[in-house]
Design an enzyme around this catalytic site. Structure first.
Site, PDB file in Angstrom:
ATOM      1  N   LEU A  30     -24.292  25.625  -6.187  1.00  0.00           N
ATOM      2  CA  LEU A  30     -25.083  24.451  -5.815  1.00  0.00           C
ATOM      3  C   LEU A  30     -24.790  23.987  -4.386  1.00  0.00           C
ATOM      4  CD1 LEU A  30     -24.932  22.417  -9.134  1.00  0.00           C
ATOM      5  CD2 LEU A  30     -26.930  23.556  -8.148  1.00  0.00           C
ATOM      6  N   LYS A  85     -22.521  29.175  -2.407  1.00  0.00           N
ATOM      7  CA  LYS A  85     -22.332  30.526  -2.924  1.00  0.00           C
ATOM      8  C   LYS A  85     -23.679  31.181  -3.244  1.00  0.00           C
ATOM      9  CE  LYS A  85     -17.794  30.820  -2.990  1.00  0.00           C
ATOM     10  NZ  LYS A  85     -17.491  29.638  -2.189  1.00  0.00           N
ATOM     11  N   ALA A 136     -21.299  24.419 -10.254  1.00  0.00           N
ATOM     12  CA  ALA A 136     -21.790  25.701 -10.776  1.00  0.00           C
ATOM     13  C   ALA A 136     -21.222  26.892 -10.006  1.00  0.00           C
ATOM     14  CB  ALA A 136     -23.320  25.740 -10.774  1.00  0.00           C
ATOM     15  N   LYS A 137     -19.884  26.963  -9.999  1.00  0.00           N
ATOM     16  CA  LYS A 137     -19.170  28.042  -9.298  1.00  0.00           C
ATOM     17  C   LYS A 137     -19.539  28.116  -7.822  1.00  0.00           C
ATOM     18  CE  LYS A 137     -18.536  30.861 -13.444  1.00  0.00           C
ATOM     19  NZ  LYS A 137     -17.122  30.435 -13.612  1.00  0.00           N
ATOM     20  N   GLY A 138     -19.886  26.968  -7.260  1.00  0.00           N
ATOM     21  CA  GLY A 138     -20.215  26.895  -5.840  1.00  0.00           C
ATOM     22  C   GLY A 138     -21.659  27.216  -5.514  1.00  0.00           C
ATOM     23  N   TYR A 189      -2.216  28.337 -16.678  1.00  0.00           N
ATOM     24  CA  TYR A 189      -2.502  28.733 -15.304  1.00  0.00           C
ATOM     25  C   TYR A 189      -1.246  29.318 -14.631  1.00  0.00           C
ATOM     26  CZ  TYR A 189      -6.537  25.571 -15.937  1.00  0.00           C
ATOM     27  OH  TYR A 189      -7.651  24.931 -16.406  1.00  0.00           O
TER      28      TYR A 189
END
Length: 296
Positions: free
Chosen positions: A208, A211, A204-206, A54
């Protein structure tokens, strides 16, 4: 109250909510990484996950600096196995024993510590020199540079090899209401062998929580929207999403990517809101579970 769960057969007990440090923003003056991580600790989070990959090591430096004053009170996890190309255009997979034994010292330096609590292989293929990798981790554990080791993988064939051939304490894997592939076999296998699961992408990448919906892991945009509506109907999307994955006894912690104080506060205020078993069962039956299509 935050719960703390054993990590595999190690002596580590990690918070049920983990802090995914990849999302930390170096230049964020309003939500500085140091104040954000220490606030997370104040709220009961003791498990912080980073990786040497990272920001080309800068993320580890941020984490090390932020947690230096409370190092004895927290558990730091990092990862190894990837090497940045000399021109910085990308990275290459290079999971050799030599790399692991060398890079651990660089991670220790950046993290300002004399040991890593959980050292994870950052990926893995069935063609890797698995026995050499295991030997490297065992050697580091024997010498006190790491306290436990695991892998970060979503490949069932790779996970089985490490379960059968090593003393891993954890597997980090994607798991959510929109990614139920681990339910097919992996969760039960890991629980049976006393290997803990650390989940990622639990929200889930926001999608849920807030997003916009899109096609995701075999689910159509319409199916994702259907799950979004159901989670909202469960009264608390954050609580429902987290409590769904934490139902399984294999799951020790849900690592969430947190960038701001507001996000941290939102999670802390909501993750414990009770969601009934009936509600969770309704969410489970809403969509046909997806399954791993490759590396089975």
């Amino acid at each position: 109250m935050m719960k703390y769960n054993p990590l595999g057969t190690s002596d580590l007990k990690i918070s049920q909510i983990g802090f995914g440090c990849m999302s930390l923003e170096i230049q964020n003056k309003k939500d500085s990484p140091s104040s954000l991580l220490r606030k997370a600790h104040d709220n009961g989070i003791n498990f912080f996950d980073t990786a040497d990959l990272y920001d080309k090591g800068l993320n580890e430096e941020l984490v090390g600096k932020a947690l230096a004053s409370i190092r004895d009170d927290v558990l730091i996890a990092t990862k190894v196995g990837n090497v940045w190309k000399e021109d910085g255009s990308g990275w290459e997979w290079n999971p050799t024993k030599e790399l692991i034994l060398t890079e651990v010292n660089e991670s220790l330096r950046r993290l300002q510590t004399d040991h890593i609590d959980l050292y994870q292989l950052h990926g893995g293929t069935i063609d890797d020199p698995i026995d050499d990798i295991i030997e490297a981790f065992e050697q580091l554990k024997k010498h006190g540079k790491i306290r436990a080791y695991g892998i970060s993988s979503i490949r069932p064939n790779v996970i089985r090899e490490y379960v059968n051939r090593s003393n891993i304490d954890s597997v980090m894997m994607q798991y959510s209401l929109l990614d139920r592939r681990p339910e097919e076999e992996m969760l039960d296998l890991l629980a049976k062998n006393n290997v803990s699961v650390v989940t990622r992408e639990t929200l889930a990448k926001g999608m849920l929580i807030d997003k916009p919906a899109k096609d995701y892991l075999g689910y159509s945009k319409a199916e994702v929207q259907k799950m979004q509506s159901a989670v909202k109907d469960a009264e608390n999307p954050i609580a429902a999403s987290i409590q769904y994955v934490q139902q399984h006894p294999a799951v020790a912690s849900a690592v969430l990517g947190i960038r701001t104080q507001a996000q941290l506060a939102d999670i802390m205020q909501n993750y414990e809101v009770p969601i009934s078993e009936d509600k969770l069962e309704d969410l489970s039956s809403l969509l046909e579970p997806n399954m791993y299509e490759k590396h089975r």
